[in-house]
Design a protein around this motif. Sequence first.
Motif, PDB file in Angstrom:
ATOM      1  N   VAL A 180       6.989  15.806  13.629  1.00  0.00           N
ATOM      2  CA  VAL A 180       8.007  15.083  13.078  1.00  0.00           C
ATOM      3  C   VAL A 180       7.964  13.854  13.832  1.00  0.00           C
ATOM      4  N   GLU A 181       8.549  12.565  13.059  1.00  0.00           N
ATOM      5  CA  GLU A 181       8.484  11.496  13.748  1.00  0.00           C
ATOM      6  C   GLU A 181       9.433  10.987  14.931  1.00  0.00           C
ATOM      7  N   SER A 182       9.255   9.884  15.436  1.00  0.00           N
ATOM      8  CA  SER A 182       9.900   9.728  16.717  1.00  0.00           C
ATOM      9  C   SER A 182      11.702   9.629  16.535  1.00  0.00           C
ATOM     10  N   LYS A 191      15.962  10.549  -1.392  1.00  0.00           N
ATOM     11  CA  LYS A 191      15.004  11.457  -1.237  1.00  0.00           C
ATOM     12  C   LYS A 191      13.750  11.029  -0.478  1.00  0.00           C
ATOM     13  N   HIS A 192      13.545  11.770   0.476  1.00  0.00           N
ATOM     14  CA  HIS A 192      12.631  11.133   1.532  1.00  0.00           C
ATOM     15  C   HIS A 192      11.923  12.643   1.932  1.00  0.00           C
ATOM     16  N   TYR A 193      10.623  12.235   2.524  1.00  0.00           N
ATOM     17  CA  TYR A 193       9.769  13.303   2.897  1.00  0.00           C
ATOM     18  C   TYR A 193       9.769  14.446   2.115  1.00  0.00           C
ATOM     19  N   ALA A 194       9.817  14.018   0.800  1.00  0.00           N
ATOM     20  CA  ALA A 194      10.001  14.954  -0.239  1.00  0.00           C
ATOM     21  C   ALA A 194       8.833  15.716  -0.794  1.00  0.00           C
ATOM     22  N   PRO A 246       4.352   2.177   9.935  1.00  0.00           N
ATOM     23  CA  PRO A 246       5.302   3.458   9.297  1.00  0.00           C
ATOM     24  C   PRO A 246       4.505   4.590   9.006  1.00  0.00           C
ATOM     25  N   SER A 247       4.933   5.844   8.902  1.00  0.00           N
ATOM     26  CA  SER A 247       4.106   6.927   8.524  1.00  0.00           C
ATOM     27  C   SER A 247       3.047   6.575   7.420  1.00  0.00           C
ATOM     28  N   ALA A 248       1.931   7.433   7.310  1.00  0.00           N
ATOM     29  CA  ALA A 248       1.031   6.817   6.539  1.00  0.00           C
ATOM     30  C   ALA A 248       0.826   7.498   5.328  1.00  0.00           C
ATOM     31  N   ASN A 249       2.223   7.788   4.467  1.00  0.00           N
ATOM     32  CA  ASN A 249       2.337   8.306   3.283  1.00  0.00           C
ATOM     33  C   ASN A 249       2.955   7.221   2.240  1.00  0.00           C
ATOM     34  N   ARG A 250       2.691   7.537   0.982  1.00  0.00           N
ATOM     35  CA  ARG A 250       3.427   6.755   0.067  1.00  0.00           C
ATOM     36  C   ARG A 250       4.882   7.166   0.131  1.00  0.00           C
ATOM     37  N   ALA A 297       0.945  -1.313  -0.074  1.00  0.00           N
ATOM     38  CA  ALA A 297      -0.063   0.157  -0.016  1.00  0.00           C
ATOM     39  C   ALA A 297       1.042   1.310  -0.124  1.00  0.00           C
ATOM     40  N   LYS A 298       1.906   1.410   0.687  1.00  0.00           N
ATOM     41  CA  LYS A 298       2.901   2.283   0.959  1.00  0.00           C
ATOM     42  C   LYS A 298       3.699   2.642  -0.505  1.00  0.00           C
ATOM     43  N   GLY A 299       3.945   1.511  -1.204  1.00  0.00           N
ATOM     44  CA  GLY A 299       5.137   1.334  -2.061  1.00  0.00           C
ATOM     45  C   GLY A 299       6.396   1.482  -1.509  1.00  0.00           C
TER      46      GLY A 299
HETATM   47 MG    MG Z   1       8.108   7.418   7.089  1.00  0.00          MG
END
Ligand code: MG
Length: 350
Positions: free
Chosen positions: A180-182, A231-234, A143-147, A56-58
């Motif tokens: 921001v995440e843990s 690249k992350h959080y991009a 995990p964070s609920a983003n692609r 689902a997240k890819g």
């Molecule tokens: Mg994440």
Amino acid sequence: MTEVVSVDPQHPDPEIIARAAEILREGGLVAFPTETVYGLGADGLNPVALARLFEAKGRPATDPVILHIVDLEALPQLAREIPPAAWTLARRFWPGPLTLVLPKQPIVPDLATAGLPTVALRMPAHPVALALIRAAGVPIAAPSANRFGHTSPTTAQHVLEDLAGRIDLILDAGPTAIGVESTVVDLTRPVPTILRPGGLPREALEAILGPVAVFDRSVAGPAPAPGMLPKHYAPRAEMVVLIGSGGWLRLRLRELAIRYLQEGYRVGMLIAEEDQPAVADLPVEIAVLGSEGDLEGVARRLYPAMRDLDARGPDLILARDFGTRGLGLAIRDRLIRAAGGRVMKAEDSP
Ligand code: MG
Ligand code: TXA
């Protein structure tokens, strides 16, 4: 179909929680709020559910997930060789924005840990998250609920934008508190090591553990060349981070913005309140993250501001850094990752 259900953040309706827990136990996917960002939950002990989560997240199967727990008894059930420091940190900071990496128990599926011999554990400080994990009766991988690679979600709307049609349910309890995440701490090394700076500041850990190491790309040596970091959080736009402080930083922010404008870019800027006068006359899109002194506010606004600014259509986002004290370290880490490592120092010439 992805259903979105509102829940009271402090006193979630037990019937809604019971339904969400039922979906999780049946191998489904439920997005829920934590105090950091929204997580995408799956039964952390069910390999089929975990496979759906990655799908689902890819997300590549090489990236391990955090297992979320609701009581300290779960710690020795999922981890082994637990050092005294782990118990101390857990008692002091859980529930809260701290994730501990420890040797895993065999019960933890390889899919959750990407085949690593260690497992990441966290007890989130959000009544909805805690109620959900308790009702499910299993550790929840979230995990964070983003692609994969996108900006992490701090609202249910953000989750919907990324995952509509790919997950079963979203519990909407309003915006998250920390933003921001843990902080992820590896306790299997000789010196406790922050693998990802986050909502629990390094200083809080050091007050208990003494010196900790920081495995942080942004402070672990010279600025890497563009394109060297994943690249992350991009955002969609290209991004550049300007590191520095005070008057120099503001001067260089203005100079850089003018240079990019001259090169024909539509420029967006992620700045502090204090920077506004220095760029107010420029034809740029501006998102103000808050005052330089209010790092909690800056952290909370960071991801939504990145999303909003990105939606206003700049091709290039110029962001300023907020130092390394307190939440500044996490803010810098996320900015640099969103920029794919494109960092400039305020002292350097462009
Ligand atoms: Mg994440
Ligand atoms: O605040 C948070 O931590 C949020 C909320 C939902 O709890 N979750 C989150 O999960 O940010 P995720 O999957 O987006 O990030 C988990 C981080 C990744 O950097 C991953 O590499 C690291 O934790 N991680 C997980 N298991 C690990 C392990 N066994 N060893 C080292 N790092 C690990």
